[in-house]
Structure formats: structure tokens, C-alpha cells
Scaffold this motif. Structure first.
Motif, PDB file in Angstrom:
ATOM      1  N   UNK A  64       0.839  -1.200   0.000  1.00  0.00           N
ATOM      2  CA  UNK A  64       0.000   0.000   0.000  1.00  0.00           C
ATOM      3  C   UNK A  64       0.873   1.249   0.000  1.00  0.00           C
ATOM      4  N   UNK A  65       1.984   1.167   0.729  1.00  0.00           N
ATOM      5  CA  UNK A  65       2.841   2.362   0.854  1.00  0.00           C
ATOM      6  C   UNK A  65       3.918   2.410  -0.223  1.00  0.00           C
ATOM      7  N   UNK A  66       4.262   1.249  -0.739  1.00  0.00           N
ATOM      8  CA  UNK A  66       5.321   1.177  -1.741  1.00  0.00           C
ATOM      9  C   UNK A  66       4.742   0.519  -2.997  1.00  0.00           C
ATOM     10  N   UNK A  67       4.066   1.318  -3.848  1.00  0.00           N
ATOM     11  CA  UNK A  67       3.373   0.730  -4.994  1.00  0.00           C
ATOM     12  C   UNK A  67       4.293  -0.032  -5.939  1.00  0.00           C
ATOM     13  N   UNK A  68       5.600   0.289  -5.916  1.00  0.00           N
ATOM     14  CA  UNK A  68       6.511  -0.401  -6.842  1.00  0.00           C
ATOM     15  C   UNK A  68       6.559  -1.904  -6.561  1.00  0.00           C
ATOM     16  N   UNK A  69       6.314  -2.293  -5.317  1.00  0.00           N
ATOM     17  CA  UNK A  69       6.447  -3.717  -4.979  1.00  0.00           C
ATOM     18  C   UNK A  69       5.513  -4.573  -5.834  1.00  0.00           C
ATOM     19  N   UNK A  70       4.228  -4.231  -5.844  1.00  0.00           N
ATOM     20  CA  UNK A  70       3.314  -5.094  -6.615  1.00  0.00           C
ATOM     21  C   UNK A  70       3.493  -4.903  -8.112  1.00  0.00           C
ATOM     22  N   UNK A  71       3.887  -3.690  -8.513  1.00  0.00           N
ATOM     23  CA  UNK A  71       4.083  -3.498  -9.958  1.00  0.00           C
ATOM     24  C   UNK A  71       5.311  -4.252 -10.464  1.00  0.00           C
ATOM     25  N   UNK A  72       6.322  -4.421  -9.609  1.00  0.00           N
ATOM     26  CA  UNK A  72       7.474  -5.256  -9.992  1.00  0.00           C
ATOM     27  C   UNK A  72       6.983  -6.682 -10.276  1.00  0.00           C
ATOM     28  N   UNK A  73       6.099  -7.159  -9.392  1.00  0.00           N
ATOM     29  CA  UNK A  73       5.603  -8.533  -9.566  1.00  0.00           C
ATOM     30  C   UNK A  73       4.725  -8.611 -10.822  1.00  0.00           C
ATOM     31  N   UNK A  74       3.887  -7.597 -11.019  1.00  0.00           N
ATOM     32  CA  UNK A  74       3.048  -7.580 -12.234  1.00  0.00           C
ATOM     33  C   UNK A  74       3.923  -7.679 -13.480  1.00  0.00           C
ATOM     34  N   UNK A  75       5.018  -6.917 -13.466  1.00  0.00           N
ATOM     35  CA  UNK A  75       5.868  -6.885 -14.667  1.00  0.00           C
ATOM     36  C   UNK A  75       6.566  -8.222 -14.882  1.00  0.00           C
ATOM     37  N   UNK A  76       7.028  -8.849 -13.785  1.00  0.00           N
ATOM     38  CA  UNK A  76       7.686 -10.159 -13.953  1.00  0.00           C
ATOM     39  C   UNK A  76       6.646 -11.187 -14.418  1.00  0.00           C
ATOM     40  N   UNK A  77       5.446 -11.068 -13.907  1.00  0.00           N
ATOM     41  CA  UNK A  77       4.384 -11.983 -14.348  1.00  0.00           C
ATOM     42  C   UNK A  77       4.145 -11.822 -15.855  1.00  0.00           C
ATOM     43  N   UNK A  78       4.258 -10.576 -16.321  1.00  0.00           N
ATOM     44  CA  UNK A  78       4.066 -10.328 -17.755  1.00  0.00           C
ATOM     45  C   UNK A  78       5.104 -11.069 -18.591  1.00  0.00           C
ATOM     46  N   UNK A  79       6.293 -11.275 -18.002  1.00  0.00           N
ATOM     47  CA  UNK A  79       7.334 -12.013 -18.742  1.00  0.00           C
ATOM     48  C   UNK A  79       6.875 -13.448 -18.992  1.00  0.00           C
ATOM     49  N   UNK A  80       6.062 -13.976 -18.073  1.00  0.00           N
ATOM     50  CA  UNK A  80       5.573 -15.347 -18.230  1.00  0.00           C
ATOM     51  C   UNK A  80       4.349 -15.357 -19.148  1.00  0.00           C
ATOM     52  N   UNK A  81       3.537 -14.333 -19.002  1.00  0.00           N
ATOM     53  CA  UNK A  81       2.203 -14.306 -19.590  1.00  0.00           C
ATOM     54  C   UNK A  81       2.193 -13.807 -21.037  1.00  0.00           C
ATOM     55  N   UNK A  82       3.086 -12.878 -21.337  1.00  0.00           N
ATOM     56  CA  UNK A  82       2.991 -12.185 -22.628  1.00  0.00           C
ATOM     57  C   UNK A  82       4.191 -12.477 -23.518  1.00  0.00           C
TER      58      UNK A  82
END
Ligand code: 3HC
Length: 692
Positions: free
Chosen positions: A224-242
Motif C-alpha cells: 500500500x505504501x510502496x506501490x513499486x512492490x506489486x508493480x514489480x511482480x506484475x511486470x515479472x508476471x508479464x514475462x511469463x504471460x505475454x
């Protein structure tokens, strides 16, 4: 140009030359592209090596360019990487020292990578509130696997190159001269085709959903306080997904979003604040430091023992002095217990514990300390006690020894005047627990010699502290400001708040602890003593009596199991106290005050702006060298939320005109006397400027 070009037979060598860390600023990016074009255009060249000069390959994108047009000016890092990937001749990155952030992303864009052992490999962008924005989230998982890439990207911690030798990140680890080894390698692969590209590697991660979910679970509380944390995970997930190109585009979107968040700006501000703090105008590298090979501490109480541990941790022998053997024994036992707790947690080995304990000696005799290079006084906070200590030290310490006081509020210049060598006297204000807290306020007296100041600032680094220079005033930077914050908290109790409501608002704002829980931890009697002194020295300064009433009941905090809150034996949990709440209501009634409902917003504004207003005065008086030093004091010593960047940064991000308007409002309300607006705040607000 901050990249050079040289030809070694049939291999072109492009060297990044942008000290200190070969940041990939605009000039350096231009240099790489130009070198590449020359090499591709030269028929005699078969392969290209990209290497860094100085202490490493590259520390990444130039953070100073962020949020400026230069960051996007072509060639961008993306363009540089695309040009390298599409080069018809193989490009080998040769890595030593460090490859971080954009530096590692640049290397991942090369066809091959070789490295020396011991290089620090990292994607630390998350620590700056962003994510790797030049392909790192898409390429790193392809060469080191999903789990390891997530660990590196979400935590940002460096990994030594040899620990990654079992992955596809490096094609070879080079012993001996890196450039020679890289050129040899480049010749070996010069004719191999097709040229490998990390982006073309397939992701094969059957367990990806679980791995990603586990990473999300781990960061949930902080995200909640450090939005980069979940966006880092979203981006790595994109490496698998896209597909790769779509993954890159997704990463880019996230990067552009994060780089303009206030959290990222605050984290970058904190990064530079930490580095600026050691720069003292007029004191350059020409000032020779005094060697610190041994230390002494006067006082073996909680503070003295904590200070001594810092020296032992850094391998510096330290001797503690007390007036009674029992006090020394108690101090040594405290230190041993602290180390044993660390050992139990697995963060210290028995051998390290023994070594550190062996560095700590004790004495009852001042003469035994005489040869120490620095002595730090940590005795009772009373000027007459300090006088006795410093007169003794003046007698016994060798010439050139640094005489430091851990005073948190007293006049350092007066303390220095008790000696015949005020130029050797300095303040070293540690924060409790002194072996844990990062902050060290380094107090420069009017006579403190430049080399004494420079030595103590350097010592701060040696003992893993963040040194911040303060001039002499009551409370120095941190405590002078906190006094205004606590005064407001007390007034708010009279006006309508209860401790739990006020602490709750401040903790939701992001502080580790609200003022009342903090005061219960530190001891309410300490503030009481300070207020008593302040009332005689500054009779014009009005304090609420509510804190005194609490102390008159013997409610000193956790140590008496009763303070602003009630505590149960062996438990630090704060429970709202009916007795205290009743006391507050009676106190307000006796003053004839009509209590009212007070919003969280008002609580936060009054406490934060009290800090800011006093901070502006401190800045104006030259007590702090720069606004970012004040922020650093609060980030490292007072639990100010890192993602808000410190009080002065916070005020600048709210807008100084907004801050000023709010203060003017409070200055015409109840307890108006507590607000004397800082002229600097008014001036900057009028000019539409900020503190930074
Ligand atoms: N950009 C601009 N300046 C940088 C920098 C960077 N990436 N990294 C370090 N510097 C500067 C520091 O501000 C300091 O400047 P100063 O001398 O004027 O104060 C100087 O370089 C030396 O830095 P340190 O004092 O920190 O030196 P150390 O040797 O202790 O540490 C380091 C070196 C480990 C590289 C450390 O500086 C560091 O962690 N830097 C940040 C690394 C980083 O976060 N890189 C990612 C950048 S963002 C990015 O690459 C985006 C991309 O994904 C698109």
C-alpha cells in the motif's frame, strides 16, 4: 563524451567513462551508440566488447536525469539496447565491480556477458520506488529463472556474480584481466551465428502461478505504501504471460507510472539526501582525517553500552569507564545479552560474539583512557555532571584525541569551554538504542576544528551510522523539532483528543509509533525533566501541564508498566487507560475548555506542520546545512515514513503555500501562541518555491 572507443586488432572496445559509477546519462548513451556505429562500419572489426572504467560496469540509469527531458532524450536506454541487440556483430558485456539497474539491463541486451568474480549484480530500482524500465523484468527471468529474478527485482539486493555462474546470465567468469579475457572470448564467438538474444529465450515455468502468488503474499503488507512492490511482480508476471515485445511494453507503462509517483520521488530524495549529508561546505578531501584506532566511552548505562557496541562491531577496541564496578558489570552484561540475542536470531556467530566482547574493556580510572583516539561522554544529562567529566578528560587525554559529548540538548559550546582544547570537542548525539538506530547527529561547536568534524563524519560511516551535521542549539535538529510536535500533541489532548486516537492518526500517516506510544517507550520522565528546565530558561514558552500530571502519578511509561497507556507484565502492548483518559478530561475541564471532535487530518497537519515550521527556522539559522539533512534526521532517527521523504520534503510536496495557509489557520485558533511562523516558510511560499 563519457564513453571511449578503441580498437584491439579485430575487436572494438567501448569503455563507459562516467565516474563515479558510469551512470547511463545522455552523454554516455550517445557515446555507446556512436562507438557501436563505428565498430559496425569498420570492416576490420569482427566483435565488440562493452566494458566499464573505474569501480564497475555501471550503476544504472542516471537518477539525476529522472523527471527531466534528458531522461527521454534520444538515444534512450531502450534505443541503445535495441541498437546493440540488432548489431550484426556480436557485442559482449564485460562486467566487474557492479552492474546495477540500467547497467545490468544494458548487459542483458548484449549478445554475450562475461564477468569477474565478486561483481555486485542487482536490479535495485524498487528501492527508488520504480521498477527496471529497460527490459530487466522481461530479460532477467529468462536467464536466471522466475524465482530468482523475482527475489532480485522485488528486494533489489545485490547478488555476487559467482553466485549466478550456474545461470545463463554469464557466458564465462573471467580470472585475471577482465578486458583481455573478454577480448579472447569475443574472438572465440566472433563468427557464431545467429547472434543470441535474451528476449528470444522461452520462459518455461510450470509453477509460475504459485511462485507469483507467494511473492504477492510476501509484499502485501508493504505494498500500500510502496506501490513499486506489486508493480514489480506484475511486470515479472508479464514475462511469463505475454510475448516478449508485449512484456516490454507492459513494463514500460508501469515504469512511466511509477517514476512520477510521490513515493518514488520521496525515495530518490532520500537516496540523494543520504549522499549529500556527508558534504560539508569548506571541508574537502584536502582535510586530513585523524586516525581512529581506539575509543573510550564514559558511562556504561543503556546509552554508553550501546555506543560501545558500535565500536566493537566495527572492530575498534573500546574501553568503558564508570564510577562503580557494579555499573561496569551491568553494562558489560547488557552488551553480552544484546549480542546473545543477535546470535539466537542467527545474525551473529559465536566466534564473532567472542571477538566483539574481547574488544570491550572496562575501567574505573580516567588515566587508563588517555591514549584513546576518541572518547565519547554518555553520562547524565546535567551540565554540572558534564563539567566534571570534561575537566577530567582534559587532564588525561593525549593531545589530538577527540572529546565527544552525547548530549541531546545541552549547549556544546559550554561543554567545550570546560576544556583547554575546545577545537577537539564535538557532539555525537546517538539515538536509543544506540547499537541499532542509524542516526548520528554530529554537533559542530563554534570552535570544533574542521578535521575533527570530518573525522567524526567519516567515523559515522565506519560504524554504519548516518551522520548529519547540526549546529549548536537547544535540542539540535531532531529534538528541537520534536519538542514542537509533542507540544501540539499535548494541546490536542486538552482540546479533544485521547492518546489512542492521536497515535492512531499519526501511525496511519506512516510513523512507526505515535508520540504517546513513543514517549512511553522512551520514558515520560525524560520529557518532564526537559520541560522543567525549559520553563526556567524560556518562561515565555507555554507547555500544556497534561504531561506533568501524568508523571506526578508516577506513570513514566513501559518501565513502570503505566504511562499514557497501561501495560501488562512482560508485554509491550499499549492498552488504553481509563485512568489517563479520565485525567485528561478532568484537566481540560479544570482549564474550562470545551472539548471538540478533532479529525485525523487536523492531528496530522498540526503535528507535521509544527515539525516543518521549526525545521524552517533551523534551516534559516544555519543549524542544518540543507533541508535534506533535516529530512534525513527524521527518516533515520524518528520513524518518519520513508515513502513521504521526511518533513521538509513532505511540506514541499503538499505545497508550501498550502502549509502556510493551514498554519495561519491554527495560529488564529486555540493555542495560537504555539505558532510563530518561520519567516523562511513565508518567503518561500510567497515566491512559489520549495525547501529543496
Ligand atoms: N545515477 C546518478 N548518480 C548515481 C547513481 C545513479 N544511478 N548511482 C550512484 N550515483 C552517485 C551518487 O549520488 C554519488 O554521488 P556523489 O559522489 O555526488 O554524492 C556517487 O554516485 C557515488 O555513490 P555512492 O556514494 O552510493 O557510492 P558507493 O560506492 O557507496 O555505491 C552504488 C555505489 C552501489 C552504485 C550506489 O551508489 C547505488 O546503489 N546507486 C544506485 C543504483 C541504482 O539504484 N541503480 C538503478 C538506477 S535506476 C535505473 O537504472 C532505471 C532503469 O531501470 C531504466
Amino acid at each position: 563524451m563519457t564513453a571511449s572507443y578503441e580498437v584491439r586488432g579485430d575487436v572494438a572496445v567501448i569503455t563507459l567513462e562516467n565516474p563515479p559509477v558510469n551512470g547511463l546519462g545522455f552523454d554516455t548513451r550517445c557515446g555507446i551508440v556512436e562507438g557501436l556505429q563505428r565498430a559496425v562500419g569498420d570492416a576490420a572489426i569482427r566483435a565488440i566488447v562493452l566494458i566499464g572504467s573505474g569501480k564497475g560496469f555501471s550503476g544504472g540509469a542516471d537518477i539525476r536525469e529522472f523527471n527531466t527531458p534528458k531522461a527521454l532524450q534520444e538515444p534512450s536506454l531502450h534505443t541503445v539496447i535495441r541498437d546493440i541487440e540488432s548489431s550484426p556483430k556480436p557485442v559482449t558485456a564485460a562486467i566487474h565491480g557492479l552492474a546495477m539497474g540500467g547497467g545490468l539491463e544494458l548487459a542483458l541486451g548484449c549478445h554475450y556477458r562475461v564477468a569477474s568474480a565478486g561483481a555486485q549484480i542487482a536490479l535495485p530500482e524498487v528501492k527508488l520506488g520504480i521498477l527496471p524500465g529497460a527490459g530487466g523484468t522481461q530479460r532477467l527471468p529468462r536467464v536466471i529463472g522466475l524465482q530468482r529474478a523475482l527475489d532480485m527485482i522485488v528486494h533489489g539486493a545485490p547478488v555476487r556474480s559467482e553466485k549466478l555462474s550456474d545461470t545463463r546470465l554469464f557466458d564465462r567468469l573471467i580470472d585475471g584481466d577482465l578486458l583481455d579475457g573478454a577480448i579472447t572470448f569475443a574472438r572465440e564467438i566472433a563468427d557464431a551465428r545467429p547472434l543470441p538474444q535474451v528476449g528470444a529465450l522461452q520462459m518455461n515455468e510450470p509453477e509460475s502461478a504459485q511462485v507469483i502468488q507467494a511473492a504477492r503474499d510476501r509484499v502485501q503488507a508493504q505494498a500500500t505504501y510502496y506501490p513499486a512492490l506489486s508493480r514489480c511482480i506484475d511486470a515479472v508476471e508479464a514475462a511469463v504471460r505475454l510475448p516478449f515485445q508485449e512484456g516490454l511494453a507492459f513494463e514500460r507503462e508501469q515504469f512511466l507510472y511509477l517514476v512520477q509517483t510521490i513515493e518514488s520521488k520521496a525515495l530518490r530524495h532520500a537516496f540523494f539526501a543520504e549522499r549529500s549529508a556527508s558534504k560539508i561546505p569548506g571541508i574537502g578531501p584536502e582535510v586530513a582525517l585523524r586516525p581512529i584506532r581506539s575509543a573510550a566511552v564514559i558511562g556504561a548505562g543503556t546509552m554508553g553500552a550501546g555506543i560501545a557496541m558500535n565500536f566493537a562491531n566495527a572492530g575498534i577496541p573500546v574501553c568503558m569507564l564508570e564510577t562503580e564496578q557494579a555499573a561496569l558489570d551491568k553494562g558489560v552484561a547488557t552488551i553480552r545479552r544484546n549480542y546473545e540475542n543477535t546470535l539466537k536470531k542467527g545474525r551473529l556467530t559465536q566466534e564473532q560474539l567472542d571477538k566483539r566482547m574481547a574488544l570491550i574493556s572496562t575501567t574505573l580510572d580516567y588515566a587508563a583512557l588517555g591514549q584513546a583516539d576518541i572518547v565519547i561522554e554518555a553520562v547524565y544529562e546535567e551540565i554540572s555532571v558534564k563539567e566534571k567529566v570534561f575537566k577530567q578528560l582534559d587532564q588525561v587525554m593525549k593531545p589530538g584525541s577527540i572529546l565527544a559529548s552525547n548530549t541531546s540538548t545541552l549547549d556544546l559550546d559550554r561543554i567545550a569551554s570546560f576544556t583547554s582544547r575546545p577545537h577537539d570537542v564535538i557532539g555525537t548525539h546517538f539515538f536509543s538504542p544506540a547499537n541499532v538506530m542509524k542516526l548520528l547527529e554530529v554537533v559542530r561547536g563554534k570552535a570544533t576544528a574542521p578535521d575533527v568534524l570530518a573525522t567524526v563524519m567519516s567515523l559515522a560511516k565506519t560504524i554504519s551510522k548516518t551522520g548529519v551535521v547540526s549546529g549548536v542549539c537547544d535540542g539540535f535538529i531532531g529534538n528541537r523539532m520534536i519538542e514542537q510536535y509533542v507540544r501540539q500533541a499535548f494541546f490536542l489532548l486538552e482540546e479533544g483528543c485521547l492518546p489512542a486516537q492521536l497515535d492512531g492518526a499519526i501511525e496511519r500517516f506512516g510513523f512507526a509509533m505515535g508520540p504517546f506510544r513513543m514517549s512511553d517507550l522512551a520514558g515520560n520522565d525524560i520529557g518532564w525533566q526537559i520541560r522543567k528546565r525549559r520553563r526556567t530558561e524560556h518562561p515565555d514558552m507555554i507547555y500544556s501541564l497534561v504531561g506533568d500530571k501524568l508523571c506526578e502519578r508516577g506513570r513514566f511509561g513501559q518501565k513502570t508498566s503505566a504511562g499514557w497507556y497501561d501495560y501488562r507484565a512482560g508485554d509491550r502492548t499499549a492498552h488504553a487507560s481509563d485512568e489517563v483518559n479520565q485525567m485528561i478530561l478532568e484537566h481540560a475541564a479544570a482549564l474550562g475548555l470545551q472539548r471538540r471532535q478533532i479529525s485525523d487530518e487536523e492531528i496530522v497537519e498540526r503535528l507535521m506542520y509544527a515539525l516543518v515550521n521549526e525545521g524552517a527556522k533551523i534551516l534559516e539559522e544555519g543549524i542544518a546545512l540543507r533541508a535534506s539533512d533535516i529530512d534525513l534526521v527524521y527518516l533515520t532517527g524518528y520513524g518518519f515514513p520513508l515513502y513521504r521523504g521526511g518533513p521538509m520534503f513532505y511540506a514541499s510536496s503538499v505545497g508550501l503555500d498550502t502549509v502556510l495557509e493551514a498554519i495561519k489557520g491554527y495560529a488564529s485558533g486555540p493555542n495560537a501562541h504555539a505558532w510563530q511562523i518561520a519567516p523562511m516558510l513565508e518567503q518561500l511560499a510567497k515566491e512559489g518555491k520549495s525547501f529543496h
